[in-house]
Scaffold this motif. Sequence first.
Motif, PDB file in Angstrom:
ATOM      1  N   ALA A 167       0.827  -1.194   0.000  1.00 26.70           N
ATOM      2  CA  ALA A 167       0.000   0.000   0.000  1.00 26.70           C
ATOM      3  C   ALA A 167       0.867   1.251   0.000  1.00 26.70           C
ATOM      4  CB  ALA A 167      -0.907   0.006   1.224  1.00 26.70           C
ATOM      5  N   LYS A 168       0.411   2.282  -0.723  1.00 23.30           N
ATOM      6  CA  LYS A 168       1.153   3.548  -0.748  1.00 23.30           C
ATOM      7  C   LYS A 168       0.824   4.357   0.495  1.00 23.30           C
ATOM      8  CE  LYS A 168       2.098   4.234  -5.503  1.00 23.30           C
ATOM      9  NZ  LYS A 168       2.694   5.236  -6.308  1.00 23.30           N
ATOM     10  N   ALA A 169       1.768   5.179   0.900  1.00 18.33           N
ATOM     11  CA  ALA A 169       1.581   6.029   2.074  1.00 18.33           C
ATOM     12  C   ALA A 169       0.585   7.140   1.761  1.00 18.33           C
ATOM     13  CB  ALA A 169       2.912   6.624   2.494  1.00 18.33           C
ATOM     14  N   LYS A 170      -0.108   7.601   2.784  1.00 14.32           N
ATOM     15  CA  LYS A 170      -1.070   8.678   2.602  1.00 14.32           C
ATOM     16  C   LYS A 170      -0.429  10.059   2.711  1.00 14.32           C
ATOM     17  CE  LYS A 170      -4.931   5.995   4.289  1.00 14.32           C
ATOM     18  NZ  LYS A 170      -5.790   5.815   3.171  1.00 14.32           N
ATOM     19  N   LYS A 171       0.732  10.142   3.357  1.00 11.66           N
ATOM     20  CA  LYS A 171       1.411  11.426   3.540  1.00 11.66           C
ATOM     21  C   LYS A 171       2.854  11.324   3.071  1.00 11.66           C
ATOM     22  CE  LYS A 171      -1.368  12.687   7.501  1.00 11.66           C
ATOM     23  NZ  LYS A 171      -1.369  13.025   8.916  1.00 11.66           N
ATOM     24  N   ILE A 172       3.413  12.471   2.640  1.00 14.99           N
ATOM     25  CA  ILE A 172       4.822  12.527   2.254  1.00 14.99           C
ATOM     26  C   ILE A 172       5.479  13.733   2.913  1.00 14.99           C
ATOM     27  CG2 ILE A 172       4.555  11.324   0.052  1.00 14.99           C
ATOM     28  CD1 ILE A 172       4.597  14.021  -1.331  1.00 14.99           C
ATOM     29  N   MET A 173       6.782  13.637   3.122  1.00 17.42           N
ATOM     30  CA  MET A 173       7.552  14.734   3.676  1.00 17.42           C
ATOM     31  C   MET A 173       8.260  15.443   2.525  1.00 17.42           C
ATOM     32  SD  MET A 173      10.573  14.728   6.545  1.00 17.42           S
ATOM     33  CE  MET A 173       9.499  14.107   7.803  1.00 17.42           C
ATOM     34  N   VAL A 174       8.125  16.776   2.457  1.00 14.60           N
ATOM     35  CA  VAL A 174       8.715  17.556   1.375  1.00 14.60           C
ATOM     36  C   VAL A 174       9.583  18.673   1.943  1.00 14.60           C
ATOM     37  CG1 VAL A 174       6.867  17.074  -0.279  1.00 14.60           C
ATOM     38  CG2 VAL A 174       6.679  19.043   1.216  1.00 14.60           C
ATOM     39  N   VAL A 175      10.496  19.175   1.134  1.00 19.04           N
ATOM     40  CA  VAL A 175      11.366  20.292   1.510  1.00 19.04           C
ATOM     41  C   VAL A 175      10.746  21.579   0.978  1.00 19.04           C
ATOM     42  CG1 VAL A 175      13.642  21.330   1.210  1.00 19.04           C
ATOM     43  CG2 VAL A 175      13.428  18.869   1.444  1.00 19.04           C
ATOM     44  N   MET A 176      10.588  22.561   1.860  1.00 17.99           N
ATOM     45  CA  MET A 176      10.106  23.883   1.462  1.00 17.99           C
ATOM     46  C   MET A 176      11.306  24.828   1.413  1.00 17.99           C
ATOM     47  SD  MET A 176       6.905  23.337   1.132  1.00 17.99           S
ATOM     48  CE  MET A 176       6.323  24.989   0.879  1.00 17.99           C
ATOM     49  N   GLU A 177      11.408  25.632   0.340  1.00 16.00           N
ATOM     50  CA  GLU A 177      12.543  26.534   0.180  1.00 16.00           C
ATOM     51  C   GLU A 177      12.050  27.953  -0.044  1.00 16.00           C
ATOM     52  OE1 GLU A 177      16.694  26.626  -2.267  1.00 16.00           O
ATOM     53  OE2 GLU A 177      14.914  26.019  -3.365  1.00 16.00           O
ATOM     54  N   SER A 178      12.685  28.913   0.642  1.00 15.00           N
ATOM     55  CA  SER A 178      12.367  30.323   0.466  1.00 15.00           C
ATOM     56  C   SER A 178      12.879  30.786  -0.885  1.00 15.00           C
ATOM     57  CB  SER A 178      13.021  31.148   1.571  1.00 15.00           C
ATOM     58  OG  SER A 178      12.918  32.531   1.288  1.00 15.00           O
ATOM     59  N   ILE A 179      12.051  31.543  -1.614  1.00 17.37           N
ATOM     60  CA  ILE A 179      12.504  32.036  -2.915  1.00 17.37           C
ATOM     61  C   ILE A 179      13.435  33.230  -2.768  1.00 17.37           C
ATOM     62  CG2 ILE A 179      10.466  31.163  -4.102  1.00 17.37           C
ATOM     63  CD1 ILE A 179       9.454  34.042  -4.215  1.00 17.37           C
ATOM     64  N   VAL A 180      13.492  33.831  -1.581  1.00 13.48           N
ATOM     65  CA  VAL A 180      14.349  34.993  -1.350  1.00 13.48           C
ATOM     66  C   VAL A 180      15.749  34.580  -0.907  1.00 13.48           C
ATOM     67  CG1 VAL A 180      14.636  37.115  -0.019  1.00 13.48           C
ATOM     68  CG2 VAL A 180      12.361  36.406  -0.752  1.00 13.48           C
ATOM     69  N   SER A 181      15.835  33.783   0.159  1.00 11.56           N
ATOM     70  CA  SER A 181      17.142  33.492   0.757  1.00 11.56           C
ATOM     71  C   SER A 181      17.622  32.056   0.567  1.00 11.56           C
ATOM     72  CB  SER A 181      17.092  33.790   2.259  1.00 11.56           C
ATOM     73  OG  SER A 181      16.247  32.876   2.906  1.00 11.56           O
ATOM     74  N   GLY A 182      16.746  31.152   0.199  1.00 15.43           N
ATOM     75  CA  GLY A 182      17.141  29.755   0.071  1.00 15.43           C
ATOM     76  C   GLY A 182      17.025  28.964   1.358  1.00 15.43           C
ATOM     77  N   TYR A 183      16.489  29.557   2.419  1.00 20.50           N
ATOM     78  CA  TYR A 183      16.280  28.862   3.697  1.00 20.50           C
ATOM     79  C   TYR A 183      15.297  27.715   3.479  1.00 20.50           C
ATOM     80  CZ  TYR A 183      14.616  28.054   8.455  1.00 20.50           C
ATOM     81  OH  TYR A 183      14.254  27.477   9.642  1.00 20.50           O
ATOM     82  N   THR A 184      15.580  26.536   4.054  1.00 20.79           N
ATOM     83  CA  THR A 184      14.724  25.372   3.847  1.00 20.79           C
ATOM     84  C   THR A 184      14.252  24.773   5.168  1.00 20.79           C
ATOM     85  OG1 THR A 184      16.603  23.860   3.807  1.00 20.79           O
ATOM     86  CG2 THR A 184      15.878  24.745   1.697  1.00 20.79           C
ATOM     87  N   PHE A 185      13.104  24.129   5.126  1.00 13.56           N
ATOM     88  CA  PHE A 185      12.601  23.330   6.235  1.00 13.56           C
ATOM     89  C   PHE A 185      11.673  22.263   5.674  1.00 13.56           C
ATOM     90  CE2 PHE A 185       9.674  26.867   5.855  1.00 13.56           C
ATOM     91  CZ  PHE A 185       8.428  26.289   5.987  1.00 13.56           C
ATOM     92  N   ASN A 186      11.356  21.256   6.503  1.00 14.72           N
ATOM     93  CA  ASN A 186      10.549  20.119   6.068  1.00 14.72           C
ATOM     94  C   ASN A 186       9.105  20.265   6.522  1.00 14.72           C
ATOM     95  OD1 ASN A 186      12.961  19.042   5.163  1.00 14.72           O
ATOM     96  ND2 ASN A 186      13.272  17.850   7.007  1.00 14.72           N
ATOM     97  N   VAL A 187       8.185  19.782   5.672  1.00 13.25           N
ATOM     98  CA  VAL A 187       6.755  19.825   5.956  1.00 13.25           C
ATOM     99  C   VAL A 187       6.156  18.492   5.518  1.00 13.25           C
ATOM    100  CG1 VAL A 187       4.578  20.956   5.335  1.00 13.25           C
ATOM    101  CG2 VAL A 187       6.623  22.306   5.580  1.00 13.25           C
TER     102      VAL A 187
END
Length: 65
Positions: free
Chosen positions: A11-31
């Motif tokens: 079975a496939k997972a219902k949720k995934i973890m993705v990387v979010m990146e700021s378009i200004v500075s390149g700062y990233t975090f996971n969601v």
Amino acid sequence: MFLTNILLKKAKAKKIMVVMESIVSGYTFNVIRPRLADKLEFIAYDPYIRMQSVFREKKKLRSIH
């Protein structure tokens, strides 16, 4: 080996973890987001520039069961 183990798919997972990146500075975090949802894009606080910035989904990291 049982025949049912061969015929049943994983079975496939219902949720995934993705990387979010700021378009200004390149700062990233996971969601974590639902697998079937559209790609994320939202405004959040960017600590590098100390202001609100637009964050876009960069890539998928892993599946969450």
